[in-house]
Structure formats: structure tokens, C-alpha cells
Design an enzyme around this catalytic site. Structure first.
Site, PDB file in Angstrom:
ATOM      1  N   CYS A  87      -4.383  -5.440  -0.171  1.00 26.45           N
ATOM      2  CA  CYS A  87      -5.270  -4.279  -0.055  1.00 26.45           C
ATOM      3  C   CYS A  87      -6.746  -4.631  -0.083  1.00 26.45           C
ATOM      4  CB  CYS A  87      -4.971  -3.298  -1.191  1.00 26.45           C
ATOM      5  SG  CYS A  87      -3.252  -2.746  -1.230  1.00 26.45           S
ATOM      6  N   HIS A 341      -5.165   4.899   3.369  1.00 25.81           N
ATOM      7  CA  HIS A 341      -5.312   3.493   2.993  1.00 25.81           C
ATOM      8  C   HIS A 341      -4.666   2.569   4.024  1.00 25.81           C
ATOM      9  CE1 HIS A 341      -5.732  -0.088   0.738  1.00 25.81           C
ATOM     10  NE2 HIS A 341      -4.638  -0.014  -0.012  1.00 25.81           N
TER      11      HIS A 341
END
Length: 397
Positions: A87, A341
């Protein structure tokens, strides 16, 4: 040789469940980025850095940095790389571009973050299986550990140790999704209240659906230049003033040192603050984009980034200290909870948001008041075993 590096502009695609390919998203972000800086074109780019987590699984494509160069007409004759740090891949790409410019290897760099996570109908299990590769797949992934379950452990433990409430978690989701309602690029544009969050579908106690970030397709880009070059292009550059990163035990969940604290975040933040000359982040930071993949993560980050004492994160949100007009305006673009995301693009989008906040080029409903001049971006990755922090400012020094 150490030089200042500056963001001079950037661009964004719409984020969400897109009827677009990985290539489409890269080209959209690239075009939007160059359109934002008319005096810089593909032929000016000397280095290209692409943040992408699992294109091999999501798009069945590897060697994506040269692919992006070809799609955008870039001849990266000095440096080219893809970064993969789960991430935090987008911030990693940005960090490497900054370091290359600071070292004198480049004057102009393009950073692109891209992720295509929504697969064709009937292949949802492929996406979910791919996400289990981010943790230690042999020990954790095959036993059912995924992001919601890991962050549910954190929520339960933080509530047990410090009395954090579900309502405080819900306030994080409300704040960020409300900001996203005023962001045309965001995936989840909605006005909600605490009851809406608590009434949403339970995922992994104490987390409800609205406490969780989405599965998102999207891309974002930035152009970085040396200070000298940046001043030739714009008088509204955003300078990278500090950067920190820390990795500790916990890639395998049985080695996690704590389920209520991230010492890695504290170390990374202290590194960045020292470089930027920040002594009191609550007083000196105006805006921050931090990694709210789940509502509990933002509360822990208030604490471990050094803004409040341990256990006071819930009260920080409850007192409105992370609102637009609070001590630090946190996630004005909507964060991961509101924007979505797309893993490799998130860090790039965060930095672009801070740049646009500095230059007053966001929607008025989510503009940080009084002309923000200092900012921070933060990402965690994997089972939060790595934390990355970067500080930004209108003043390079």
C-alpha cells in the site's frame, strides 16, 4: 551533492470501479499530469517511477515501467523503475524520484501510481486471493488472515486498552467520507452520519462496511523537478522537506510487536520531522493525508505520528482536532475511506492533494482555511510492518 526537489504539478483519474484497463488508467493519469504543467512534456522527463502493487495478478502484466514510458511517449534516458511496497508503493515511487533529484542524477522526474483492482465479472475470488499475498501467504494468508481481520484485531485491542469507542471510529469514517463528497475524483461521495456507519454491514468486529476502504481502480501522477528547474516552471511549487521510513517485525502476524501501537510509524515520523525541522507537529503541520485504510488506523496514527499521547487518538477525533478547521486538517481529499484505495496510486494522490491544498486548487468545501503551508503524507504497508512518512512545504527550507 544534495539538492531540493519540488512537485510542480500532477493529475488524477476518476477513482472507483472503472470500465478501463490498466493501460487506460496509466494514460489518463499521464495526460492529466502533463496537462497540469503546460511547460513540461514527455520529452522533458529524464526519470520515470511507477508505483504498482500487483499488475501481474490484477492485469496479467509485468515490466510495467517501460510499458508506461511507451504509452506516454517518455524516453527515460537516466532512470526508470517500478516500485512495489504494497500500500506504500506510490509513496515509495515518490521517495525514489526525490532521492534521485536530490543526488543530482535527474532534474525532471515523472511519478505515476496505477492499480486496476476490479476484475471482470466472475473473477472476484482472484482479487481476494491476490490481496492475501500482501501478508505472509504461507503462514497467514492460507489461514484466512486478510486486511479486515488484522485491523479488527487492532480495533478490539485499542478499545480494550484505552476505552476507544465504536462511535469514535465511526467519526473518522464520517469525516473522511464527507470530505470525499466534495472531491470529484473520489469513489465514495456521500454525506453520512455516525448512525449510518454503525448501521452499515458488519465486516469484522468492531469494523462495519463504512469503516473499511474500498476495492478501487485508479491512477495519479506527479512531476518533480530540481528547485532550479521548478522555479523556471512555476512560482507555486511544493517542496519535499523530509522523509522517513521504518520496517520492523510483523510481516508475519505472529511477530507483530503490538496490536495497539506502531513503533515503526513513530520512527519514520521522527526521521521526517528532524529533516524538516519540525519540533511540534501539532502546531507546525497544517494538513495531513494519512493512511486510513480502516477507521481504527487513523486513530492509531494520530498517536504514533506524535500528535497526542498513546490512547488519546479517539478523543482527538471526538474533539474535532482533525477537522478542516482543527489542529491539523486530516484527509481533506476523503482519505482511503472516501477516495478508495488503488494500492499503487494512493501515496501519489496524497502528495498531489497536499500540493493542491497549498496552491488553493481544491473545491472550496474541503479547502483547508488560512492558506496551509506545511503538510505530511503517511502510508503503512502489509500488516503495518512498514511505515513511510514524507513532509512537504511551500518553503524548501
Amino acid at each position: 551533492m544534495t539538492r531540493n526537489a519540488a512537485i510542480v504539478g500532477g493529475g488524477h483519474t476518476d477513482w472507483g470501479e472503472r470500465d478501463a484497463t490498466w493501460k487506460d488508467l496509466a494514460q489518463e493519469a499521464g495526460k492529466a499530469t502533463f496537462d497540469d504543467v503546460p511547460d513540461v512534456g514527455p520529452t522533458d522527463v529524464e526519470g520515470l517511477f511507477v508505483g504498482a502493487v500487483q499488475p501481474e495478478r490484477f492485469a496479467f502484466q509485468s515490466h510495467v515501467a517501460p510499458l508506461v514510458a511507451e504509452l506516454l511517449g517518455v524516453e527515460a534516458d537516466s532512470m526508470i523503475a517500478r516500485t512495489e511496497l504494497a500500500c506504500a508503493s506510490g509513496q515509495a515511487a515518490l521517495r525514489y524520484a526525490w532521492l534521485a533529484i536530490a543526488a543530482g542524477q535527474l532534474d525532471t522526474a515523472l511519478v505515476i501510481g496505477v492499480e486496476k483492482m476490479n476484475l471482470p465479472d466472475g473473477h472476484d475470488e482472484e482479487m481476494q486471493t491476490s490481496m492475501s499475498n500482501v501478508v505472509d501467504r504461507e503462514f497467514d494468508g492460507v489461514n484466512g488472515l486478510n486486511a479486515p481481520t488484522y485491523f479488527s484485531f487492532l480495533g478490539q485491542r485499542h478499545m480494550h486498552e484505552y476505552g476507544t469507542t465504536q462511535e469514535q471510529l465511526a467519526k473518522v469514517a464520517v469525516k473522511n467520507k464527507t470530505h470525499a463528497a466534495n472531491n470529484p475524483y473520489a469513489q465514495f461521495r456521500m454525506d453520512i452520519d455516525v448512525d449510518d456507519v454503525l448501521d452499515s454491514y458488519p465486516i469484522a468486529p468492531p469494523l462495519h462496511l463504512f469503516d473499511c476502504s474500498g476495492v478501487t481502480d485508479g491512477a495519479a501522477g506527479l512531476i518533480l523537478m530540481s528547485e532550479e528547474k521548478a522555479r523556471e516552471v512555476t512560482d507555486e511549487a511544493t517542496y519535499i522537506t523530509g522523509s522517513g521510513q521504518s520496517c520492523m517485525a510483523g510481516n508475519s502476524v505472529n511477530n507483530v510487536p503490538s496490536f495497539s501501537a506502531w513503533p515503526q510509524a513513530t520512527v519514520a515520523a521522527e526521521q521526517a520531522y528532524e529533516q524538516a525541522g519540525i519540533d511540534d507537529p501539532v502546531k507546525e503541520l497544517d494538513v495531513a493525508e494519512i493512511h486510513d485504510c480502516f477507521s481504527i488506523s487513523e486513530i492509531i496514527e494520530y498517536e504514533d505520528l506524535g500528535w497526542v499521547e498513546k490512547g488519546e487518538g479517539g478523543q482527538f477525533i471526538e474533539d474535532g482536532r482533525s477537522e478542516l478547521d482543527g489542529d491539523i486538517a486530516v484527509n481533506p481529499r476523503g482519505g482511503l475511506l472516501g477516495c478508495g484505495h488503488p494500492l499503487g496510486a494512493t501515496g501519489v494522490s496524497q502528495a498531489l492533494e497536499v500540493h493542491k491544498q497549498f496552491t488553493g486548487r481544491v473545491e472550496s468545501a474541503r479547502q483547508v482555511p488560512d492558506g496551509p503551508e506545511t503538510g505530511l503524507i503517511h502510508n503503512l504497508s502489509g500488516s503495518a510492518s512498514v511505515h513511510s512518512v514524507m513532509t512537504l512545504g511551500r518553503d524548501p527550507r
